[in-house]
Write an enzyme that holds these catalytic residues in place. Structure first.
Site, PDB file in Angstrom:
ATOM      1  N   ASP A 134      32.736  47.518  39.230  1.00  0.00           N
ATOM      2  CA  ASP A 134      32.322  46.538  38.224  1.00  0.00           C
ATOM      3  C   ASP A 134      30.932  45.991  38.535  1.00  0.00           C
ATOM      4  O   ASP A 134      30.675  44.798  38.356  1.00  0.00           O
ATOM      5  CB  ASP A 134      33.340  45.397  38.161  1.00  0.00           C
ATOM      6  CG  ASP A 134      33.283  44.625  36.844  1.00  0.00           C
ATOM      7  OD1 ASP A 134      32.756  45.179  35.853  1.00  0.00           O
ATOM      8  OD2 ASP A 134      33.755  43.475  36.803  1.00  0.00           O
TER       9      ASP A 134
ATOM     10  N   GLY B  71      34.447  33.134  32.496  1.00  0.00           N
ATOM     11  CA  GLY B  71      34.753  34.504  32.122  1.00  0.00           C
ATOM     12  C   GLY B  71      35.841  34.550  31.082  1.00  0.00           C
ATOM     13  O   GLY B  71      36.324  33.518  30.600  1.00  0.00           O
TER      14      GLY B  71
ATOM     15  N   PHE C 188      38.906  35.566  31.443  1.00  0.00           N
ATOM     16  CA  PHE C 188      40.239  35.221  31.921  1.00  0.00           C
ATOM     17  C   PHE C 188      40.281  33.952  32.769  1.00  0.00           C
ATOM     18  O   PHE C 188      41.353  33.506  33.152  1.00  0.00           O
ATOM     19  CB  PHE C 188      40.824  36.375  32.743  1.00  0.00           C
ATOM     20  CG  PHE C 188      40.931  37.654  31.966  1.00  0.00           C
ATOM     21  CD1 PHE C 188      41.756  37.752  30.864  1.00  0.00           C
ATOM     22  CD2 PHE C 188      40.178  38.763  32.322  1.00  0.00           C
ATOM     23  CE1 PHE C 188      41.847  38.925  30.132  1.00  0.00           C
ATOM     24  CE2 PHE C 188      40.262  39.945  31.599  1.00  0.00           C
ATOM     25  CZ  PHE C 188      41.099  40.022  30.504  1.00  0.00           C
ATOM     26  N   GLY C 189      39.120  33.396  33.091  1.00  0.00           N
ATOM     27  CA  GLY C 189      39.146  32.221  33.943  1.00  0.00           C
ATOM     28  C   GLY C 189      37.779  31.592  34.070  1.00  0.00           C
ATOM     29  O   GLY C 189      36.833  31.932  33.340  1.00  0.00           O
TER      30      GLY C 189
END
Length: 345
Positions: A184, A71, A73-74
């Site tokens: 989400d 993703g 961010f990670g």
């Protein structure tokens, strides 16, 4: 005096003498209280988890097998415990893009919800390394739902869309019962447990918030954005979020499972002709006069999606409304309608 939450902290809002919902941004006092209780419970979990973080480099404890997902961010890795050999999924978030509080928040939301069969089970192990924060979950090895959705087809197997929709509705009901809103829902956040796509699990709770949290739409709207997020907020601080946001996203996702494409690009009639056509069709009450993107759907799917995609959040059907349509035909093909049971004319 009931309080509301923003993403930065609580905001106090005073109800009118008659407790009118308008004074609370459309929430009832009971709904607001449910969100407050969820927020307080999460704060307690965050405080406790901050004291129990394991300080170690991930490589010392776990052997990387292969990546499972990546993703912004990670990343998520399949790992094995170096001593026991247990297979686990490890979500690793870089400290350059994730604060300790954000990490602990997502970690604790996952822990509080992970007992549901259609939600990825989180284990109570959080790790702080020199450059990252990590936590462990059960490994789901067959990727996410987006890889199973074929363009202009959806999920090829007729029963698969209903199976996935039923499991997602159940997971979202579980989240809402805890006073939270997922916020989400999209195929990338739905993990598939087997090659036949019989069992799925919801993951990634970084955007989940207590009911009543005040939010504003950031960036351009997308198909999953509910129309109330695109309208002027009822309070200066923003829109108090409700489970109806998840119902809208579920409706869009079910449409994608059945057709292989979005019903529109954004829920703005003045900017999207497909959405404007849908509103006109829905207001007409005449299912037979369907717009082109809705060709191929059966009447039961029309009724289900009209309810989940009602532009007025207070009139919108809850996610659990899907249960009433299971076993009925959702898709028409070659003069026949296919559903969970035997094909019918």
């Amino acid at each position: 005096m009931p309080g509301k939450q923003t993403e930065d902290g609580p905001v106090e809002v005073e109800a009118g003498e008659d407790g009118a919902e308008e004074d609370l941004g459309g929430l009832t006092l009971e709904e607001l209280q449910q969100g407050q209780e969820a927020a307080l419970a999460l704060e307690d979990m965050i405080a406790l988890s901050a004291q129990t973080l394991v300080n170690a480099e991930v490589e010392q404890l776990y052997q990387e097998v292969r990546p499972l997902g990546q993703g912004r961010f990670g990343r998520v890795l399949l790992v094995t415990h170096r001593q026991k050999g247990t297979a686990l999924a490890l979500k690793q978030l870089s400290k350059t893009s994730t604060s300790l509080r954000s990490f602990l928040y997502e970690f604790c939301v996952g822990l509080s919800l992970g007992t549901h069969a259609a939600i990825v089970a989180a284990y109570g192990i959080g790790i702080e390394s020199a450059n990252s924060y990590s936590f462990l979950t059960e490994p789901i090895l067959h990727g996410d739902l987006i890889t199973f959705i074929q363009p202009k087809v959806g999920l090829p197997e007729p029963e698969a869309a209903q199976r996935c929709a039923a499991q997602l509705a159940s997971a979202l009901e579980h989240i809402h019962a805890h006073g939270l809103v997922y916020r989400d829902l999209k195929p990338e956040n739905v993990l598939v447990c087997d090659p036949a796509c019989r069992r799925i699990k919801l993951t990634d709770f970084g955007h989940t918030r207590p009911r009543g949290t005040l939010l504003r739409l950031t960036g351009a709207p997308i198909p999953y954005s509910a129309p109330e997020l695109c309208a002027p907020a009822p309070l200066p601080e923003g829109l108090p979020i409700q489970p109806a946001l998840d119902a809208w996203a579920l409706g869009v996702l079910v449409f994608c499972l059945l057709t292989g494409y979005f019903p529109w690009d954004q829920p703005l009639a003045e900017a999207d002709a497909f959405y404007e056509d849908f509103l006109i069709w829905q207001a007409s009450g005449q299912p037979q006069d369907r717009p082109q993107p809705w060709f191929g759907l059966a009447p039961a799917a029309d009724a289900l999606l009209w309810g989940l995609l009602d532009p007025h959040p207070r009139k919108r059907s809850p996610v659990g409304s899907i249960k009433a349509y299971l076993g009925q035909p959702w898709r028409q093909q070659e003069g026949k309608v296919e559903g969970l049971g035997e094909a019918q004319k």
